[in-house]
Enzyme design. Structure first.
Site, short mmCIF file in Angstrom:
data_model
loop_
_atom_site.label_atom_id
_atom_site.label_comp_id
_atom_site.label_asym_id
_atom_site.label_seq_id
_atom_site.Cartn_x
_atom_site.Cartn_y
_atom_site.Cartn_z
CB CYS A 123 10.82 -37.04 23.74
SG CYS A 123 9.49 -36.71 22.43
CB CYS B 240 9.27 -39.84 18.69
SG CYS B 240 8.02 -38.05 20.05
CG ASP C 4 18.67 -6.52 4.91
OD1 ASP C 4 20.06 -5.92 4.44
OD2 ASP C 4 18.54 -7.01 5.97
CE LYS D 4 22.04 0.41 3.32
NZ LYS D 4 22.02 -1.75 3.19
CB CYS E 275 7.00 -39.62 23.04
SG CYS E 275 9.05 -39.93 22.32
CE LYS F 208 21.44 4.85 -4.49
NZ LYS F 208 21.14 3.21 -5.27
CB CYS G 232 12.86 -37.16 20.75
SG CYS G 232 11.74 -38.62 20.92
CD GLU H 208 18.09 3.75 -5.55
OE1 GLU H 208 18.60 3.01 -5.34
OE2 GLU H 208 18.37 4.76 -6.32
CD GLU I 159 21.67 -5.42 -1.97
OE1 GLU I 159 22.44 -4.71 -2.06
OE2 GLU I 159 21.38 -5.31 -0.86
CE LYS J 231 21.61 -0.63 7.99
NZ LYS J 231 23.04 -1.02 8.10
CB SER K 250 29.77 0.26 2.09
OG SER K 250 30.63 0.82 3.32
CG LEU K 251 25.11 3.24 1.18
CD1 LEU K 251 23.80 2.86 0.64
CD2 LEU K 251 26.01 4.88 0.00
NE ARG L 119 30.02 -3.61 0.08
CZ ARG L 119 31.50 -4.08 0.74
NH1 ARG L 119 32.60 -4.71 0.98
NH2 ARG L 119 32.13 -2.47 0.71
CG ASP M 81 2.53 -20.31 -12.74
OD1 ASP M 81 2.32 -19.65 -13.66
OD2 ASP M 81 2.43 -21.07 -11.91
CB ALA M 82 -0.24 -24.74 -17.60
CG ASP N 238 4.96 -24.79 -16.81
OD1 ASP N 238 6.17 -23.77 -17.02
OD2 ASP N 238 4.83 -25.63 -15.70
CE1 TYR O 116 23.19 -0.55 -6.09
CE2 TYR O 116 21.31 -2.18 -5.20
CZ TYR O 116 22.46 -1.54 -5.06
OH TYR O 116 23.44 -2.38 -4.81
S1 IVH Z 1 23.64 2.55 -3.47
C1 IVH Z 1 28.28 3.49 -3.70
N1 IVH Z 1 21.52 1.67 -3.66
O1 IVH Z 1 23.59 -1.38 1.05
C2 IVH Z 1 26.50 3.23 -3.30
N2 IVH Z 1 22.54 0.26 -1.88
O2 IVH Z 1 25.08 -0.46 2.68
C3 IVH Z 1 26.51 2.28 -3.68
N3 IVH Z 1 21.60 -1.40 -1.06
O3 IVH Z 1 26.17 -2.44 -0.48
C4 IVH Z 1 24.97 1.12 -2.81
N4 IVH Z 1 20.16 -1.31 -1.87
O4 IVH Z 1 24.54 -3.95 -1.01
C5 IVH Z 1 22.49 1.08 -3.42
N5 IVH Z 1 19.25 1.00 -3.16
C6 IVH Z 1 20.18 0.72 -2.95
C7 IVH Z 1 20.26 0.08 -1.99
C8 IVH Z 1 21.83 -0.64 -1.99
C9 IVH Z 1 20.30 -2.27 -0.67
C10 IVH Z 1 23.00 -1.75 -0.24
C11 IVH Z 1 24.07 -2.42 -1.44
C12 IVH Z 1 25.00 -1.55 -0.64
C13 IVH Z 1 24.76 -1.39 1.10
C14 IVH Z 1 25.46 -0.38 1.73
#
Ligand code: IVH
Length: 673
Positions: free
Chosen positions: A416, A439, A120, A118, A419, A297, A434, A116, A181, A321, A85-86, A139, A36-37, A40, A233
């Protein structure tokens, strides 16, 4: 270009390239070559050169991640193609159903799948123009998002530029779009929550919420401190996928210097998909970030196009999920924990139950509202869940034949538990606190605050020293700081004669600091630096502040009922009055000069926007406040004047929309002759 400037430019480019390389090693590959140093040092070298030659700064220079002014709001931006979304699956059967539909629609059954993680966090679009990061967009509703570019620039895993050589290697055009993401690693998340807890701020429930909150921060330097990460992705040009396969997209992202998650696998059947899912089911505990499932996918883009989309999700992908890891257990007791800011947190003591690889025996209930919302009693059986985070969550009370209801209700203590000090709950707030400044639970934090730079400025009295002083019982309240002797200090670790003398000198010097510092130092809730200043000016002595009624306090600039009540409560506690007495005896400055602020602008609220020609923002603010006016950060119907300078932003639009008077610098000065 002369030979000198040419060679200067070359050197500068080389240095920037070197830094970009090491950023990539560190933030994308997680495999640094430098300490790191050392890193920097390179960065400082570049900063120095750029400070001397500001004309040579380019927006993609590694120094330009946190630049610019805080934003006044976010601008909307349309997506190049909708962000879908998925659909979710929760079992292998649902995955097989999905596969069957895919086979039927494309009339073939030799499909390859990309698996892949998912991740969060929140999905985020990066737009590159001529290889440079031009926009970062959230989004939003899927069609229109918000531009958060200055915040995205602070994320080290996001390249500010992808040069022509890299683009060529990766097969990318000059203008392209990355989707992926943005997320907060667990370590950053935990650290941030600890810091917020210490400051008495609400904590974030999970890294996803923390990411969303951080991405929409108006102050990019705050985003920068919170250390977000980004996994890419998707790669698009004009809204369409560039490569023939998702697996190729991921490889191209790697080649272009993005972070594509390496925990991915190309497979040929749902059985193999399931293997991948099971593989990560247990191992996800070991990841430094949260995932909530696996995305599957169809690998070939041509097949994806054939399959297309339903209303909101692609037919060519599905999210498996993971079930929330949970269990049912008994609430044996509900105790109260006192945090460093004095906040009382009810904690459920549980019959130990194994969940997701660890034994859970406690769960936080946050505050009384949460206890009431859940309706939980001691003796109840409850459903407990654990996200990727360490803190388990009590999701609800279970009631059936085997699980009868408990009977003992929980009450927030009036004193409390640490205390015995008074516990109060300010109206409109969820938390009980408190109020005893002495305290022990609050001690360390309050001493650190008191000794801090903006308060009594006792240099050398940092975490290490304060911890030792409080642990050994040498300092039990802030007044004890003034009783510490050289002998006491010399007994401590890492404390030589010289440092002890320095600390004592600093302590002595702090006695001369003005009244407002002492008021601020007491740590009265809601009384910050500015309010302390106003109180000192208005009352002229701590004694007068202590004697004031809530109504009298409300006469002070910017003191409303909430602050007034908090001050009255603080001084109603005999221990706090005793503390003030001890500070008096120690010789601190408890009186000052009353200062009459002007009244020309009394009751008027101003908002400043843009750059004024003559006054700096701080000067304009002081001018207004000295005349009894108030400066607010945002325009509302209550605003009396918006003072607009050059390049005024959205606040000016808002003022016009609401019909608020807009004035310039000259008019402001006329208001305060
Ligand atoms: S592909 C059209 N790949 O999950 C498909 N999404 O529930 C686009 N997410 O809005 C999504 N990891 O924010 C894709 N490896 C991944 C992901 C991923 C997380 C999220 C993404 C999406 C949400 C859908």
């Amino acid at each position: 270009m002369s030979a000198v400037t040419q060679s200067f430019q070359k050197k500068l480019d080389a240095l920037r390239e070197q830094i970009r390389h090491h950023e990539y090693r560190y933030y994308v590959l997680d495999d640094p070559e430098l300490s790191d140093a050392e890193f920097d040092q390179l960065m400082n070298q570049l900063k120095k050169i750029e400070a001397e030659h500001p004309e040579a700064i380019t927006p993609d220079s590694p120094t330009q991640r946190v630049g610019g002014k805080p934003r006044e709001g976010f601008v909307k931006a349309k997506h190049s193609s909708p962000m879908f979304s998925l659909d979710n699956a929760y079992s292998i059967e649902e995955l097989r159903d999905w596969e069957r539909r895919v086979h039927e629609l494309i009339e073939r059954d030799d499909v390859e799948y990309m698996c892949e993680l998912k991740l969060d966090g929140m999905s985020l679009v990066l737009r590159y123009e001529d290889g440079r990061l031009a926009q970062g967009i959230t989004r939003g509703d899927g069609n229109i998002g918000e531009e958060v570019t200055s915040n995205v620039r602070t994320v080290r895993a996001v390249p500010l530029a992808v040069d022509a050589a890299k683009r060529k290697q990766a097969g990318l055009p000059a203008d392209f779009e990355v989707r992926g993401e943005m997320m907060m690693p667990l370590a950053s998340f935990r650290r941030m929550n600890e810091e917020r807890e210490a400051k008495g701020l609400a904590t974030f429930a999970n890294p996803r919420n923390a990411t969303a909150g951080t991405a929409r921060q108006l102050e990019p330097s705050i985003t920068a401190q919170r250390r977000l990460d980004y996994f890419a992705y998707m790669l698009l040009r004009d809204g369409r996928t560039i490569f023939d396969r998702q697996s190729e997209t991921m490889d191209a992202l790697d080649a272009a210097g993005f972070k594509a998650n390496k925990n991915r696998r190309l497979v040929k059947s749902i059985d193999e998909v399931w293997e991948f899912i099971e593989h990560w089911e247990t191992r996800r505990e070991t990841l430094p970030y949260e995932i909530d499932g696996i995305v599957v996918k169809v690998d070939r883009t041509a097949l994806q196009n054939e399959l297309g989309f339903t209303g909101k999700a692609p037919r060519w992908a599905i999210a498996y999920k993971y079930a929330a890891r949970g269990g049912i257990t008994l609430v044996e007791d509900i105790l109260v924990n006192v945090g460093r800011t004095g906040k009382l947190t009810p904690v459920a003591i549980l019959k130990p139950v194994p969940i997701g690889g660890t034994t859970v025996s406690r769960a936080t209930l946050h505050n009384l509202d949460e206890v009431e919302r859940l309706g939980v009693k001691i003796g109840d059986w409850v459903q407990v869940e654990r996200g990727g985070d360490v803190i388990p969550k009590l999701v609800g009370v279970v009631e059936d034949k085997e699980h009868p209801r408990g009977t003992r209700e929980f009450h927030m203590p009036e004193k409390c538990p640490v205390c015995g000090g008074h516990v109060v709950r300010t109206e409109g707030e969820a938390d009980h606190r408190c109020v005893n400044a002495n305290c022990p639970a609050k001690l360390r934090e309050s001493i650190l605050h008191f000794a801090g730079r903006k308060v009594m400025n006792i240099d050398g009295m940092g975490e290490a020293l304060v911890t030792q002083l409080t642990d050994r019982g040498l300092v039990k309240n802030v007044a004890d700081i003034y009783r510490v002797t050289q002998e006491d200090l010399l007994k401590l670790e890492r404390m030589g004669k010289k440092s002890a003398e320095n600390v004592l000198r600093e302590i002595e010097a702090s006695k001369k600091l003005p009244l407002e510092r002492v008021i601020f130092g007491l740590g009265v809730r809601f009384v910050g630096e500015r309010t302390a200043q106003f109180l000192a000016e208005h009352f002229g002595s701590l004694e007068a502040v202590m004697a004031a009624s809530a109504e009298e306090l409300e006469e002070v600039n910017e003191v409303g009922p909430r602050i007034a009540e908090s001050i009255v409560e603080f001084f109603a506690e005999p221990r706090n009055r005793e503390l003030v007495e001890q500070l008096r005896q120690a010789g601190l400055t408890l009186a000052g000069e009353k200062k009459q602020r002007g009244t020309q602008l009394a009751g008027k609220t101003f908002v400043l926007t843009g750059t004024l020609a003559r006054l700096t923002r701080d000067e304009a603010k002081k001018l207004i406040e000295d005349a009894g006016g108030r400066v607010s950060g945002s325009v509302s119907k209550k605003t009396d004047y918006v003072v607009a300078g050059e390049e005024a932003g959205s606040k000016l639009d808002k003022a016009k929309e609401l019909g608020v008077a807009v004035i310039g610098e000259a008019e402001l000065e006329k208001l305060v002759p």
